[in-house]
Design a protein around this motif. Structure first.
Motif, PDB file in Angstrom:
ATOM      1  N   ARG A  30       0.946  -1.257  -0.009  1.00 16.22           N
ATOM      2  CA  ARG A  30       0.039  -0.029  -0.016  1.00 16.22           C
ATOM      3  C   ARG A  30       0.961   1.181  -0.261  1.00 16.22           C
ATOM      4  NH1 ARG A  30      -2.289  -0.546   4.349  1.00 16.22           N
ATOM      5  NH2 ARG A  30      -1.117   0.609   5.651  1.00 16.22           N
ATOM      6  N   ARG A  33       2.386   1.766  -3.408  1.00 14.60           N
ATOM      7  CA  ARG A  33       1.525   2.037  -4.452  1.00 14.60           C
ATOM      8  C   ARG A  33       1.224   3.726  -4.184  1.00 14.60           C
ATOM      9  NH1 ARG A  33      -3.762   3.350  -4.155  1.00 14.60           N
ATOM     10  NH2 ARG A  33      -3.838   2.448  -2.034  1.00 14.60           N
ATOM     11  N   GLU A  34       1.102   4.069  -2.856  1.00 11.36           N
ATOM     12  CA  GLU A  34       0.795   5.440  -2.713  1.00 11.36           C
ATOM     13  C   GLU A  34       1.818   6.425  -2.978  1.00 11.36           C
ATOM     14  OE1 GLU A  34      -0.656   5.264   1.434  1.00 11.36           O
ATOM     15  OE2 GLU A  34      -2.735   4.625   0.842  1.00 11.36           O
ATOM     16  N   ASP A  39      -3.488   4.965  -8.760  1.00 10.42           N
ATOM     17  CA  ASP A  39      -4.546   4.557  -8.117  1.00 10.42           C
ATOM     18  C   ASP A  39      -5.079   3.163  -7.994  1.00 10.42           C
ATOM     19  OD1 ASP A  39      -7.368   5.425  -7.188  1.00 10.42           O
ATOM     20  OD2 ASP A  39      -8.105   4.702  -9.106  1.00 10.42           O
ATOM     21  N   LEU A  40      -5.414   2.512  -6.840  1.00 12.27           N
ATOM     22  CA  LEU A  40      -5.753   1.158  -6.863  1.00 12.27           C
ATOM     23  C   LEU A  40      -6.834   0.563  -7.911  1.00 12.27           C
ATOM     24  CD1 LEU A  40      -4.956  -1.330  -5.021  1.00 12.27           C
ATOM     25  CD2 LEU A  40      -6.917  -0.799  -3.738  1.00 12.27           C
ATOM     26  N   ARG A  41      -7.715   1.381  -8.209  1.00  6.33           N
ATOM     27  CA  ARG A  41      -8.461   0.802  -9.389  1.00  6.33           C
ATOM     28  C   ARG A  41      -7.800   0.683 -10.924  1.00  6.33           C
ATOM     29  NH1 ARG A  41     -13.749   0.151  -8.212  1.00  6.33           N
ATOM     30  NH2 ARG A  41     -14.555   1.291  -6.614  1.00  6.33           N
ATOM     31  N   TYR A  51     -10.784  -5.623  -8.141  1.00  8.56           N
ATOM     32  CA  TYR A  51     -10.492  -4.511  -7.287  1.00  8.56           C
ATOM     33  C   TYR A  51     -10.806  -5.078  -5.899  1.00  8.56           C
ATOM     34  CZ  TYR A  51     -11.196  -0.050  -5.075  1.00  8.56           C
ATOM     35  OH  TYR A  51     -11.133   1.000  -4.253  1.00  8.56           O
ATOM     36  N   LEU A  54      -7.587  -6.908  -4.436  1.00  5.51           N
ATOM     37  CA  LEU A  54      -6.448  -6.064  -4.127  1.00  5.51           C
ATOM     38  C   LEU A  54      -6.712  -5.024  -2.900  1.00  5.51           C
ATOM     39  CD1 LEU A  54      -5.266  -4.459  -7.530  1.00  5.51           C
ATOM     40  CD2 LEU A  54      -4.312  -6.160  -6.214  1.00  5.51           C
ATOM     41  N   GLN A  55      -7.908  -4.793  -2.766  1.00  2.00           N
ATOM     42  CA  GLN A  55      -8.389  -4.112  -1.311  1.00  2.00           C
ATOM     43  C   GLN A  55      -8.073  -5.204  -0.248  1.00  2.00           C
ATOM     44  OE1 GLN A  55     -12.384  -3.167  -1.987  1.00  2.00           O
ATOM     45  NE2 GLN A  55     -11.973  -0.763  -2.141  1.00  2.00           N
ATOM     46  N   GLU A  58      -4.307  -5.240   0.442  1.00  3.56           N
ATOM     47  CA  GLU A  58      -3.544  -4.060   1.176  1.00  3.56           C
ATOM     48  C   GLU A  58      -4.383  -3.858   2.713  1.00  3.56           C
ATOM     49  OE1 GLU A  58      -4.013  -0.336  -1.181  1.00  3.56           O
ATOM     50  OE2 GLU A  58      -2.454  -0.854  -2.547  1.00  3.56           O
ATOM     51  N   TYR A  78       1.476  -8.154  -8.198  1.00  2.00           N
ATOM     52  CA  TYR A  78       1.180  -6.710  -7.739  1.00  2.00           C
ATOM     53  C   TYR A  78       2.602  -6.261  -7.182  1.00  2.00           C
ATOM     54  CZ  TYR A  78      -1.018  -3.206  -4.772  1.00  2.00           C
ATOM     55  OH  TYR A  78      -1.396  -1.929  -4.436  1.00  2.00           O
TER      56      TYR A  78
END
Length: 178
Positions: A30, A33-34, A39-41, A51, A54-55, A58, A78
């Protein structure tokens, strides 16, 4: 989209047990990525991973994934997308999951009983039927009777009707006369 691989110095893969220092796999993914601004989508669309999965990754809810094999594949993809070492991520995931593995419940199909007549019943039925046929044949042959003797004679009123009609005077229908 592949960049430099980010390796956390506080993680020692040779360390035994789940008691490790440093961020968890979920936090690492997480935060990376940030920091890259993804964006996660968009990542979910690019990797073709749903999606919600992945949620769950994270959030550290690996039990929400379809299975450990899928989880490993999702983590590998990922991590590669984010420029992390996938082998390190998988090793850390396995170490973290070692303490909280869920037991797999296996459901084996049971065969449905078929609606057949058992073999013994069929054999007994065949034997009884063969006995009845043999008994009938023996009765007819022992009394010197034939099947013609068992048919009743024609009643006299029907015989009288047959005697009055000539043999060639039977009524016939012609297709032209109709």
């Amino acid at each position: 989209m592949m960049g430099k691989r980010k390796v956390f110095g506080s993680y020692d893969p040779t360390q035994d047990g789940p008691a490790q220092t440093g961020p968890s796999v979920s936090d690492t993914l997480r935060e990376t990525r940030e920091s890259l601004g993804y964006d996660l989508r968009e990542v979910a669309t690019m990797l073709r991973i749903r999606y919600p999965y992945l949620q769950a990754i994270e959030a550290g809810r690996f039990e929400d994934l379809p299975g450990t094999t899928y989880a490993a594949g999702f983590l590998r993809s990922y991590a590669e997308c984010l420029g992390l070492d996938p082998d390190t991520i998988l090793t850390r995931y396995k170490d973290e999951a070692a303490g909280r593995t869920r037991s797999q419940q296996l459901y084996f199909p049971t065969p449905v009983p078929e609606g057949r007549i058992p073999g013994g019943t069929v054999l007994l039925g065949t034997m009884v039927l063969a006995g009845i046929v043999y008994g009938g044949w023996y009765y007819l042959s022992a009394t010197d009777r034939s099947m013609v003797d068992l048919v009743p004679t024609l009643p006299d009123r029907l015989v009288s009707l047959l005697d009055t009609l000539p043999f060639n005077a039977r009524p016939t229908l012609s297709l032209l006369n109709i």
